[in-house]
Design an enzyme around this catalytic site. Sequence first.
Site, mmCIF file in Angstrom:
data_model
loop_
_atom_site.group_PDB
_atom_site.id
_atom_site.type_symbol
_atom_site.label_atom_id
_atom_site.label_comp_id
_atom_site.label_asym_id
_atom_site.label_seq_id
_atom_site.Cartn_x
_atom_site.Cartn_y
_atom_site.Cartn_z
ATOM 1 N N THR A 116 0.873 -1.192 0.000
ATOM 2 C CA THR A 116 0.000 0.000 0.000
ATOM 3 C C THR A 116 0.900 1.229 0.000
ATOM 4 O OG1 THR A 116 -1.643 -1.238 1.248
ATOM 5 C CG2 THR A 116 -1.859 1.163 1.243
ATOM 6 N N GLU A 140 -3.701 -5.125 -2.783
ATOM 7 C CA GLU A 140 -4.354 -6.342 -2.296
ATOM 8 C C GLU A 140 -5.510 -5.959 -1.389
ATOM 9 O OE1 GLU A 140 -2.885 -5.379 1.560
ATOM 10 O OE2 GLU A 140 -4.296 -6.971 1.093
ATOM 11 N N LEU A 142 -6.764 -8.331 1.012
ATOM 12 C CA LEU A 142 -6.823 -9.578 1.791
ATOM 13 C C LEU A 142 -7.161 -9.256 3.237
ATOM 14 C CD1 LEU A 142 -3.480 -11.213 0.528
ATOM 15 C CD2 LEU A 142 -5.756 -11.426 -0.494
ATOM 16 N N LYS A 206 -7.217 1.451 -3.241
ATOM 17 C CA LYS A 206 -6.942 0.720 -1.992
ATOM 18 C C LYS A 206 -7.317 1.577 -0.790
ATOM 19 C CE LYS A 206 -4.906 -1.982 1.061
ATOM 20 N NZ LYS A 206 -5.407 -3.300 1.427
ATOM 21 N N ASN A 210 -10.406 0.902 2.076
ATOM 22 C CA ASN A 210 -10.177 0.812 3.528
ATOM 23 C C ASN A 210 -10.712 2.032 4.256
ATOM 24 O OD1 ASN A 210 -9.130 -1.703 3.313
ATOM 25 N ND2 ASN A 210 -7.044 -1.175 3.937
ATOM 26 N N GLY A 259 -9.106 -1.656 14.440
ATOM 27 C CA GLY A 259 -7.649 -1.632 14.617
ATOM 28 C C GLY A 259 -7.010 -2.525 13.572
ATOM 29 N N CYS A 262 -3.790 -2.539 9.180
ATOM 30 C CA CYS A 262 -4.172 -1.825 7.949
ATOM 31 C C CYS A 262 -4.961 -0.553 8.201
ATOM 32 C CB CYS A 262 -4.975 -2.750 7.047
ATOM 33 S SG CYS A 262 -3.988 -4.059 6.361
HETATM 34 C C1 UDX Z 1 -8.652 -4.963 6.313
HETATM 35 C C2 UDX Z 1 -9.474 -4.903 5.029
HETATM 36 O O1 UDX Z 1 -10.732 -5.535 5.256
HETATM 37 C C3 UDX Z 1 -8.734 -5.632 3.911
HETATM 38 O O2 UDX Z 1 -9.459 -5.534 2.697
HETATM 39 C C4 UDX Z 1 -7.356 -4.991 3.739
HETATM 40 O O3 UDX Z 1 -6.617 -5.645 2.718
HETATM 41 C C5 UDX Z 1 -6.587 -5.058 5.040
HETATM 42 O O4 UDX Z 1 -7.328 -4.442 6.095
HETATM 43 P P1 UDX Z 1 -8.177 -6.677 8.229
HETATM 44 O O5 UDX Z 1 -7.370 -5.540 8.795
HETATM 45 O O6 UDX Z 1 -7.580 -8.035 8.169
HETATM 46 O O7 UDX Z 1 -8.589 -6.318 6.695
HETATM 47 O O8 UDX Z 1 -9.451 -6.770 9.158
HETATM 48 P P2 UDX Z 1 -11.024 -6.599 8.964
HETATM 49 O O9 UDX Z 1 -11.649 -7.923 9.052
HETATM 50 O O10 UDX Z 1 -11.310 -5.753 7.795
HETATM 51 O O11 UDX Z 1 -11.399 -5.781 10.321
HETATM 52 C C6 UDX Z 1 -10.755 -4.529 10.538
HETATM 53 C C7 UDX Z 1 -11.166 -4.041 11.938
HETATM 54 O O12 UDX Z 1 -12.570 -3.758 11.986
HETATM 55 C C8 UDX Z 1 -10.889 -5.054 13.049
HETATM 56 O O13 UDX Z 1 -10.383 -4.361 14.188
HETATM 57 C C9 UDX Z 1 -12.282 -5.613 13.358
HETATM 58 O O14 UDX Z 1 -12.422 -6.044 14.712
HETATM 59 C C10 UDX Z 1 -13.163 -4.404 13.107
HETATM 60 N N1 UDX Z 1 -14.553 -4.745 12.771
HETATM 61 C C11 UDX Z 1 -14.803 -5.440 11.630
HETATM 62 C C12 UDX Z 1 -15.587 -4.305 13.608
HETATM 63 O O15 UDX Z 1 -15.351 -3.668 14.639
HETATM 64 N N2 UDX Z 1 -16.869 -4.592 13.268
HETATM 65 C C13 UDX Z 1 -17.178 -5.286 12.127
HETATM 66 O O16 UDX Z 1 -18.364 -5.517 11.873
HETATM 67 C C14 UDX Z 1 -16.108 -5.739 11.294
#
Ligand code: UDX
Length: 430
Positions: A116, A140, A142, A206, A210, A259, A262
């Site tokens: 990123t 990405e 992911l 990207k 996010n 948190g 990302c």
């Molecule tokens: C994220 C993006 O989804 C992904 O596309 C990018 O490539 C990387 O960052 P990730 O950081 O793995 O992925 O976590 P994600 O499942 O997206 O959740 C991010 C945060 O949101 C977490 O702290 C999670 O606890 C929080 N969350 C998620 C909530 O508080 N409520 C929800 O309903 C969903």
Amino acid sequence: MRVTVVGAGYVGATSAVVLAYLGHRVTCVERNAARLDRWLGGEDPLGEPGLAELRGQVAVEFTSEACSIASAEVVIVAVGTPMDDNGRPDLSQLDAATAEIGGLAADGAIVVIRSTVPVGTCDRLQNSTLRRLRVVSNPEFLREGQALQDAFFPDRIVAGGPPEAQRPIEELYGRILEGRDLPGNPRQEGPPPLLWMSARSAELAKYAANGFLATKLSFVNEIANIAHAVGADASAVLGSMALDPRIGRHFLRPGLGWGGSCFPKDTRAFQVIAEGAGYDFVVLRAAIEQNARQLARFAKAIERAVPSRSTVGLLGLAFKAGTSDTRESPAIALARRLIRGGLNVVAYDPGVQQFPDEPRLSVRAALVEACADADAVVIATEWPEFAEMDLTALRLVTRGDLLFDGRNLISPARAALAGFRYHGVAGLGD
Ligand code: UDX
């Protein structure tokens, strides 16, 4: 195709194993000796479900040597771009990797930037260090804990660069674009499109994704807080929103904030990008501010409810369930704040056995051990184990009857039946 991946972290290793599964000849370069040793030993240092097993079925050469770049048709850059102290992405690893690639790669090779990076980075590299090559932005999307599923069955593949690079990118992702002979659960919508655009657009795509997801979550948390303030049921309100296809049913779970490695990094970097372009990104700024307030509200409610020097049984340290990743974890931020306020915090997390970075934080191997004699139990990560735990048995070992549920996993009625005074994440007062 002959592919070299630079960086065997979360994105690089997943990309390397997936591309090898598609039949490409893949070398993965990793300079961190400890991480490289674990890959060479057949392990997955990231703990990504299914990755170690799949890696055992494919031929990926993990090495510290970069010489394979010289014969690669495609070089993928997947090094870290962590946030530095003032929220700007630290591009030192990227610049070091691209300088090496610029010297080694064959004329006309495709360089795919998966890290990123600020908008304009690919253009800058194309016009300098990588002038002999063809630079493509290919961000990405992911999610941790679901990386392989998201890699084999993405909603879309976003890429951008010189027109002549499109064909090689289509060849690189061949069977994924066809949705053919892949492990995992195919999407109902069928194979993903390749969205080819300019490099700048792909880089911005990207941050936009996010940034939007983080903003959605901050809005959801506000709705939960307001619902409580006006005596409404947050779950019913958010559940009604989920049925509107324009809103979508995902990312509607209120919590103590978002948190991970990302969202915090990418939202701050996005702000800096907007500022650099002379744009005041008021909506994103508000989402970041709300996220900080969300955690503070929850912490204050706990601090107000228990005498100083009390003991808190903290359930959860990872930034989200299904991962052992504690980077930018709201649970860790909460633990640190409670400890600073004079509380004794004892934690349990099924994915995190120790947390040496905070010596005052005790980590136990079992849920009941972490909550023994606790004046308050606090749920900070949405592990299913915490949603399903036997609250009556738990109440027998705790000293106090307070239960703070930072992820709204437990129904208030069930908590009351077990003898707990329940506080959900919403409406904890300022
Ligand atoms: C994220 C993006 O989804 C992904 O596309 C990018 O490539 C990387 O960052 P990730 O950081 O793995 O992925 O976590 P994600 O499942 O997206 O959740 C991010 C945060 O949101 C977490 O702290 C999670 O606890 C929080 N969350 C998620 C909530 O508080 N409520 C929800 O309903 C969903």
